[in-house]
Design an enzyme around this catalytic site. Structure first.
Site, mmCIF file in Angstrom:
data_model
loop_
_atom_site.group_PDB
_atom_site.id
_atom_site.type_symbol
_atom_site.label_atom_id
_atom_site.label_comp_id
_atom_site.label_asym_id
_atom_site.label_seq_id
_atom_site.Cartn_x
_atom_site.Cartn_y
_atom_site.Cartn_z
ATOM 1 N N ASP A 97 88.984 35.923 48.583
ATOM 2 C CA ASP A 97 88.175 36.866 47.827
ATOM 3 C C ASP A 97 88.584 38.270 48.266
ATOM 4 O O ASP A 97 88.973 38.484 49.413
ATOM 5 C CB ASP A 97 86.689 36.605 48.099
ATOM 6 C CG ASP A 97 85.780 37.358 47.145
ATOM 7 O OD1 ASP A 97 86.303 38.014 46.227
ATOM 8 O OD2 ASP A 97 84.560 37.279 47.320
ATOM 9 N N SER A 98 88.484 39.240 47.371
ATOM 10 C CA SER A 98 89.077 40.558 47.611
ATOM 11 C C SER A 98 88.258 41.469 48.509
ATOM 12 O O SER A 98 88.749 42.506 48.946
ATOM 13 C CB SER A 98 89.279 41.263 46.265
ATOM 14 O OG SER A 98 88.010 41.538 45.678
ATOM 15 N N GLY A 99 86.993 41.130 48.751
ATOM 16 C CA GLY A 99 86.080 42.040 49.425
ATOM 17 C C GLY A 99 85.127 42.696 48.452
ATOM 18 O O GLY A 99 84.175 43.380 48.860
ATOM 19 N N GLY A 100 85.362 42.488 47.137
ATOM 20 C CA GLY A 100 84.477 43.077 46.142
ATOM 21 C C GLY A 100 83.054 42.563 46.227
ATOM 22 O O GLY A 100 82.103 43.313 45.965
ATOM 23 N N ASP A 151 87.183 44.100 42.742
ATOM 24 C CA ASP A 151 86.247 44.248 41.626
ATOM 25 C C ASP A 151 84.913 44.777 42.121
ATOM 26 O O ASP A 151 84.692 44.916 43.324
ATOM 27 C CB ASP A 151 86.050 42.904 40.915
ATOM 28 C CG ASP A 151 85.297 41.899 41.787
ATOM 29 O OD1 ASP A 151 85.595 41.823 43.001
ATOM 30 O OD2 ASP A 151 84.418 41.178 41.275
ATOM 31 N N GLN A 200 83.759 40.799 34.604
ATOM 32 C CA GLN A 200 82.387 41.192 34.889
ATOM 33 C C GLN A 200 81.629 41.401 33.576
ATOM 34 O O GLN A 200 82.099 41.022 32.523
ATOM 35 C CB GLN A 200 82.363 42.439 35.768
ATOM 36 C CG GLN A 200 82.930 42.228 37.167
ATOM 37 C CD GLN A 200 82.120 41.240 37.998
ATOM 38 O OE1 GLN A 200 80.993 40.881 37.671
ATOM 39 N NE2 GLN A 200 82.702 40.779 39.104
ATOM 40 N N ASP A 277 83.801 27.577 44.077
ATOM 41 C CA ASP A 277 83.551 27.697 45.509
ATOM 42 C C ASP A 277 82.074 27.937 45.702
ATOM 43 O O ASP A 277 81.403 28.487 44.821
ATOM 44 C CB ASP A 277 84.344 28.851 46.136
ATOM 45 C CG ASP A 277 83.657 30.194 45.897
ATOM 46 O OD1 ASP A 277 82.897 30.645 46.783
ATOM 47 O OD2 ASP A 277 83.839 30.775 44.804
ATOM 48 N N CYS A 329 78.893 5.949 50.610
ATOM 49 C CA CYS A 329 79.796 7.014 51.078
ATOM 50 C C CYS A 329 80.740 6.494 52.164
ATOM 51 O O CYS A 329 80.344 5.716 53.027
ATOM 52 C CB CYS A 329 78.980 8.187 51.618
ATOM 53 S SG CYS A 329 79.985 9.576 52.174
ATOM 54 N N CYS A 331 82.546 8.737 54.158
ATOM 55 C CA CYS A 331 82.850 9.807 55.106
ATOM 56 C C CYS A 331 82.669 9.322 56.542
ATOM 57 O O CYS A 331 82.098 8.256 56.793
ATOM 58 C CB CYS A 331 81.971 11.029 54.830
ATOM 59 S SG CYS A 331 80.274 10.903 55.461
ATOM 60 N N CYS A 334 78.983 8.549 57.545
ATOM 61 C CA CYS A 334 78.420 7.320 56.984
ATOM 62 C C CYS A 334 79.156 6.078 57.475
ATOM 63 O O CYS A 334 78.534 5.063 57.811
ATOM 64 C CB CYS A 334 78.448 7.382 55.464
ATOM 65 S SG CYS A 334 77.327 8.641 54.791
ATOM 66 N N HIS A 361 79.543 15.185 55.798
ATOM 67 C CA HIS A 361 79.041 14.383 54.676
ATOM 68 C C HIS A 361 78.934 15.204 53.391
ATOM 69 O O HIS A 361 79.380 14.753 52.320
ATOM 70 C CB HIS A 361 77.679 13.782 55.017
ATOM 71 C CG HIS A 361 77.058 13.077 53.854
ATOM 72 N ND1 HIS A 361 77.460 11.821 53.453
ATOM 73 C CD2 HIS A 361 76.098 13.467 52.974
ATOM 74 C CE1 HIS A 361 76.768 11.460 52.388
ATOM 75 N NE2 HIS A 361 75.932 12.444 52.074
#
Length: 380
Positions: A97-100, A151, A200, A277, A329, A331, A334, A361
């Site tokens: 991410d750019s920091g925006g 941005d 935006q 994300d 699951c 993982c 589990c 998990h």
């Protein structure tokens, strides 16, 4: 760069492959958030192994943050290690991410101008100037594989005038980011990173349209939908996605930033989004909220619903329970046989092992959910 392999018959959902210089990623996909180069309670090499066990046909990817890595450990240290991959021992792909976003999240600590933003560090109070060019420069030191253009968005709610200003600045900064990126990689004899533009426009359809139309005239490797999941009603978010997606190039990946719950991700996939994300799976795990399947598959065969529940492991109901956390699951948490009663005990005594086992998990749940969405789409 981006190949569409199949499309869903009853929605805008599609499956594809995004090519980067460090590997290919099957879409749609979710990026665990390693803001400062670490997934809290879980090392990045461990995460890579878990991701590969879920779907070895796709290269794992994480998201890290330009602003936070600039403050700590700093550009010089990252450069001395040859970038974040070597520093954190991460063999996969990194998007930065750019920091925006920090203009919004740290708005009490910054001053916005047409040229950039002056930040007051939340760590020691020192002042730092961040512009589109500086954001690109820091991302070059991180040596990430997908860069985001710098941005600005004002949050929610915001006036039409405030959002109009954010669209204007975001377009101007996107052009400057793109120029710096092109100049930098023209001087380096190695495969370049991808650079994404960020649409935006807040909750104003005409401003979303304006932003998308301005940005899609520029040669970005992908496009993000930003300024959402910041307190607006869920339907407002879905409406923005529906307005923006048809305006974006078909042959470029679409990234919905900071989203979200499993249901929100499914709904966004159905509306044509490829990338996601969110801190939700890891943050919830640290606070004892875990996602569990109610059937062997999470995703319905027609991509219409999810089959899961959220449970709070600190609840008294689990005291002494010998039931497995999630019988479906695979993982580490589990498959090791830890009971709900034992996990509740770890959370109740505040042992950090609880957050670690919960994080493993929840991340496994999210990544498995995305794999199942890809599998459904590949059968279309």
């Amino acid at each position: 760069m981006f190949e569409i392999q199949s499309r869903h018959a009853h929605s805008r959902a599609r499956a594809g492959i995004l090519h980067t210089r460090r590997g290919t990623i099957r879409t749609p996909f979710f990026m665990p958030v390693a803001t400062q180069g670490v997934l809290k309670t879980l090392s990045l090499p461990e995460l890579y192994g878990y991701e590969q066990s879920i779907d070895s046909s796709t290269t794992p990817i994480v998201l890290s943050n330009t602003y936070h890595l600039y403050l700590r450990p700093g550009e010089k240290q990252l450069q001395s290690f040859g970038g974040l991959h070597q520093f954190a021992q991460w063999p996969g792909i990194i998007l930065t991410d750019s920091g925006g976003f920090q203009i919004f999240s740290l708005k009490k600590l910054n001053t916005l101008t047409d040229d950039g933003v002056q930040f007051q560090s939340h760590i020691d109070g020192s002042r730092h100037w961040l512009t589109p060019e500086r954001s690109m420069e820091i991302q070059s030191a991180i040596d990430s594989d997908i860069w985001m253009s710098f941005d600005y968005f004002p949050g929610y709610p915001a006036t039409e005038q405030e959002v109009e200003k954010s669209v204007s600045l975001t377009t101007a900064w996107a052009k400057r980011s793109l120029l710096w990126h092109a100049s930098y990689w023209a001087q380096h004899q190695r495969p370049p990173s991808l650079l994404f533009g960020i649409v935006q426009g807040g909750a104003f359809p005409h401003l979303r349209k304006k932003s998308a139309e301005e940005l899609t005239t520029l040669d970005f490797g992908g496009f993000a939908i930003g300024g959402l999941a910041v307190g607006e009603p869920e339907e407002t978010m879905y409406q923005a996605i529906e307005e923006v997606v048809p305006l974006l190039p078909e042959r470029r990946p679409r990234y919905l930033m900071g989203v979200g719950t499993p249901d929100q991700i499914l709904q966004a996939v159905r509306r044509g989004v490829d990338m996601f994300d969110c801190v939700m799976p890891t943050r919830n795990a640290r606070h004892g909220t875990l996602y569990t399947r109610t059937e062997e598959r999470i995703v319905s065969a027609d991509l219409s619903s999810l089959r899961y529940e959220k449970i709070q492991m600190r609840a008294h109901a689990w005291a002494g329970s010998d039931a497995p956390l999630d019988a479906y699951c695979a993982c580490f948490t589990c498959s090791s046989g830890f009971s709900r009663g034992y996990l509740r005990h770890l959370y109740s005594i505040g042992d950090p092992t609880a957050a670690r086992l919960g994080t493993i998990h929840n991340i496994f749940f999210y990544l498995s959910m995305m794999r199942e969405m890809r599998d459904v789409l590949s059968l279309v």
